[in-house]
Write a protein that holds these residues in place. Structure first.
Motif, short mmCIF file in Angstrom:
data_model
loop_
_atom_site.label_atom_id
_atom_site.label_comp_id
_atom_site.label_asym_id
_atom_site.label_seq_id
_atom_site.Cartn_x
_atom_site.Cartn_y
_atom_site.Cartn_z
N GLY A 76 14.76 36.83 0.36
CA GLY A 76 13.89 36.23 1.36
C GLY A 76 14.58 35.89 2.66
O GLY A 76 13.96 35.93 3.73
N ARG A 77 15.86 35.57 2.61
CA ARG A 77 16.61 35.24 3.83
C ARG A 77 16.68 36.46 4.75
O ARG A 77 16.41 36.37 5.95
N GLN A 78 17.07 37.60 4.16
CA GLN A 78 17.14 38.85 4.93
C GLN A 78 15.75 39.25 5.43
O GLN A 78 15.59 39.68 6.57
N THR A 79 14.77 39.10 4.56
CA THR A 79 13.40 39.50 4.90
C THR A 79 12.84 38.65 6.03
O THR A 79 12.23 39.18 6.96
N LEU A 80 13.05 37.35 5.97
CA LEU A 80 12.59 36.46 7.04
C LEU A 80 13.22 36.85 8.37
O LEU A 80 12.54 36.93 9.40
N ARG A 81 14.51 37.13 8.35
CA ARG A 81 15.22 37.55 9.57
C ARG A 81 14.59 38.81 10.15
O ARG A 81 14.37 38.92 11.36
N GLU A 82 14.25 39.78 9.28
CA GLU A 82 13.65 41.03 9.75
C GLU A 82 12.23 40.83 10.27
O GLU A 82 11.85 41.40 11.28
N ILE A 83 11.44 40.01 9.56
CA ILE A 83 10.07 39.75 10.00
C ILE A 83 10.07 39.09 11.38
O ILE A 83 9.37 39.53 12.29
N LYS A 84 10.87 38.06 11.54
CA LYS A 84 10.88 37.32 12.80
C LYS A 84 11.61 38.08 13.91
O LYS A 84 11.46 37.75 15.08
N GLY A 85 12.34 39.12 13.54
CA GLY A 85 13.01 39.96 14.53
C GLY A 85 12.23 41.21 14.91
O GLY A 85 12.67 42.01 15.72
N THR A 86 11.04 41.37 14.33
CA THR A 86 10.21 42.54 14.61
C THR A 86 9.01 42.10 15.45
O THR A 86 8.23 41.24 15.04
N GLU A 87 8.88 42.72 16.61
CA GLU A 87 7.85 42.31 17.57
C GLU A 87 6.45 42.25 16.96
O GLU A 87 5.71 41.30 17.19
N SER A 88 6.08 43.23 16.17
CA SER A 88 4.71 43.27 15.65
C SER A 88 4.48 42.35 14.44
O SER A 88 3.35 42.19 14.00
#
Length: 146
Positions: A76-88
């Protein structure tokens, strides 16, 4: 010109839950249903990689994501970082829902853009109560973008 939509036409918020434990998935589904959330409005992903694949394949982003921190393949840590780092995706509210109660995980969640942090409760009744709070605020009260 005013456009009036009936309650049946307005789409219900879709919730994606990233949770790797099948027993926890079942309990979460049951607690949501007890709170009036329709089963068809909930999707499960077994890890962060599957969650990101669901997001990539979806025509419409979910209204809310519930995210466990401790999952295989992509946590979840990696996933949260990717979600919040993706514009859409960065506008999607992410509720971290995990067994952890460590100050480090709580701080990291908020630093990375998580919207709320809950430690998983120990009883089903407490789970139903937490989901009632989540539903009341995130589904019935908060104004969400789609």
């Amino acid at each position: 010109m005013s456009l009036s939509l009936s309650a049946d036409v307005v789409p219900k918020p879709q919730l994606i839950i990233a949770e790797d434990d099948p027993d926890d998935q079942m309990l979460m589904k049951d607690a949501l249903v007890q709170n009036g959330v329709r089963e068809k409005d909930v999707r499960f992903a077994s890890d962060g990689q599957e969650l990101l694949s669901l997001l990539a394949c979806s025509v419409q982003n979910p209204a809310i994501i519930l995210l466990d921190l401790n999952m295989p393949r992509k946590d979840g840590r990696q996933t949260l970082r990717e979600i919040k780092g993706t514009e859409s995706y960065k506008h999607i509210p992410v509720i971290v829902f995990t067994t952890s109660s460590s100050d480090e995980d709580i701080l990291l969640t908020y630093q990375q853009g998580g919207n709320t942090f809950f430690t998983k409760p120990s009883t089903f009744d407490e789970l139903v109560d937490i989901f009632a709070l989540i539903k009341k605020y995130w589904i019935e009260t908060a104004v969400l973008t789609r």
